[in-house]
Enzyme design. Structure first.
Site, PDB file in Angstrom:
ATOM      1  N   GLY A  90      -8.237  -4.631   2.482  1.00 33.96           N
ATOM      2  CA  GLY A  90      -7.004  -3.862   3.024  1.00 33.96           C
ATOM      3  C   GLY A  90      -6.928  -4.259   4.419  1.00 33.96           C
ATOM      4  N   HIS A  91      -6.515  -3.037   5.069  1.00 29.91           N
ATOM      5  CA  HIS A  91      -5.885  -3.017   6.600  1.00 29.91           C
ATOM      6  C   HIS A  91      -7.198  -3.664   7.344  1.00 29.91           C
ATOM      7  CE1 HIS A  91      -3.253  -2.360   9.819  1.00 29.91           C
ATOM      8  NE2 HIS A  91      -4.265  -1.154  10.276  1.00 29.91           N
ATOM      9  N   PHE A  92      -8.315  -3.166   7.436  1.00 32.36           N
ATOM     10  CA  PHE A  92      -9.402  -3.674   8.031  1.00 32.36           C
ATOM     11  C   PHE A  92     -10.141  -4.558   7.307  1.00 32.36           C
ATOM     12  CE2 PHE A  92      -8.395   0.408  10.323  1.00 32.36           C
ATOM     13  CZ  PHE A  92      -8.446   0.081  11.483  1.00 32.36           C
TER      14      PHE A  92
END
Length: 302
Positions: free
Chosen positions: A271-273
């Site tokens: 995902g994002h991180f």
């Protein structure tokens, strides 16, 4: 068998330096005689997001990771005396590079770190040796539908639309940003989103973040200039992208190749991180990429 880097080279030190009205906190590791990597975090985190990446790079590079004003352990001046917008954040980081004597550096840009770092690139293009973009967007096709409430605030900055964005500042929202799109959420350390949420919750910080949500429109307005920079300067560029990011879509990564055909794009199943789950893969790709991109600029590299 891969050798373990010498801990004396990779040990992270923690500093503070005054830049105008702001005291900037930063993490630093590696030999300052080696090529510098400037790591720029995003919302809602801080240089803490790089805690696992820095030791994997510091045997070969001088790694510096500051906290932006309003984030982490960098001071946050009162909104009445300090404008929280991306131009100001970039000016603070530019002043930070001057304060600690960084003359040339490769940029690692993530989330908010992208418009900050790319403003530095526009201002002082000769200082940027390479760019690693980890979900650091510069193209409208990279913006997902998750931006709709924020875009609504750009178009109609009413109190009601501002208040509607406070849901992005809760612990649940921060945890969701870390875990959405991750195949194994047990890989995400709970201190990551817990620390971010605690620092977001400091008195007055909520309005700082809402100011930055509003000003993010200025970044989208600068996308054509960022893209012209990629096309004209063609900096060595590596995009390492969590393909399940709920805010920045893979087309934003692929778009780098439109303006810079030599850009390298890697999509990761996270995902994002992405550093929470794929730090080893990202560090390996960075070492290979920077080893080629900075081959002529290395000084005393191991």
């Amino acid at each position: 068998m891969t050798a373990v880097p010498d801990s004396s080279q990779t040990r992270t030190r923690h500093h503070n330096v005054k830049v105008g009205p702001v005291t900037v906190f930063y993490r630093e590791a590696g030999n300052p005689q080696h090529p510098t990597l400037l790591l720029l975090h995003g919302f809602p985190t801080s240089s803490h997001m790089f805690r696992n990446l820095i030791p994997l790079l510091a045997d070969r590079y001088h790694v510096v990771a500051p906290d932006l004003p309003g984030f982490g352990f960098t001071t946050a001046p009162d909104r009445k005396a300090f404008s929280y917008n991306f131009d100001t954040l970039a000016k603070v980081i530019e002043g930070f590079t001057d304060a600690i004597g960084l003359r040339r550096y490769a940029l690692y840009i993530f989330d908010y770190g992208a418009p900050v770092g790319l403003r530095l690139a526009l201002s002082r293009p000769d200082r940027v040796t390479a760019i690693v973009s980890q979900n650091g967007n510069a193209y409208e096709e990279g913006l997902s539908g998750g931006w709709s409430p924020i875009q609504r605030y750009w178009q109609d900055p009413t109190d009601a639309n501002r208040e509607a964005l406070r849901s992005f500042l809760t612990l649940d929202a921060t945890k969701w940003q870390y875990t959405h799109g991750v195949s194994d959420a047990m890989l995400v350390a709970p201190e990551s989103y817990t620390l971010d949420s605690a620092l977001l919750g400091r008195p007055g910080n909520d309005d700082i973040q809402l100011d930055l949500f509003l000003d993010y429109a200025s970044n989208v307005a600068l996308y054509p200039k960022f893209q012209a920079y990629f096309a004209e300067r063609r900096p060595p560029l590596l995009a390492m992208w969590g393909k399940n990011d709920p805010f920045f879509l893979p087309p934003g990564a692929e778009a780098f190749k439109r303006d810079n055909p030599n850009a390298e794009v890697h999509l990761l199943d996270t995902g994002h991180f992405a550093l929470e789950t794929h730090v080893v893969e990202i560090a390996k790709a960075m070492r290979e990429f920077l080893g080629r991109a900075l081959a002529t600029g290395k000084r005393d590299a191991a």
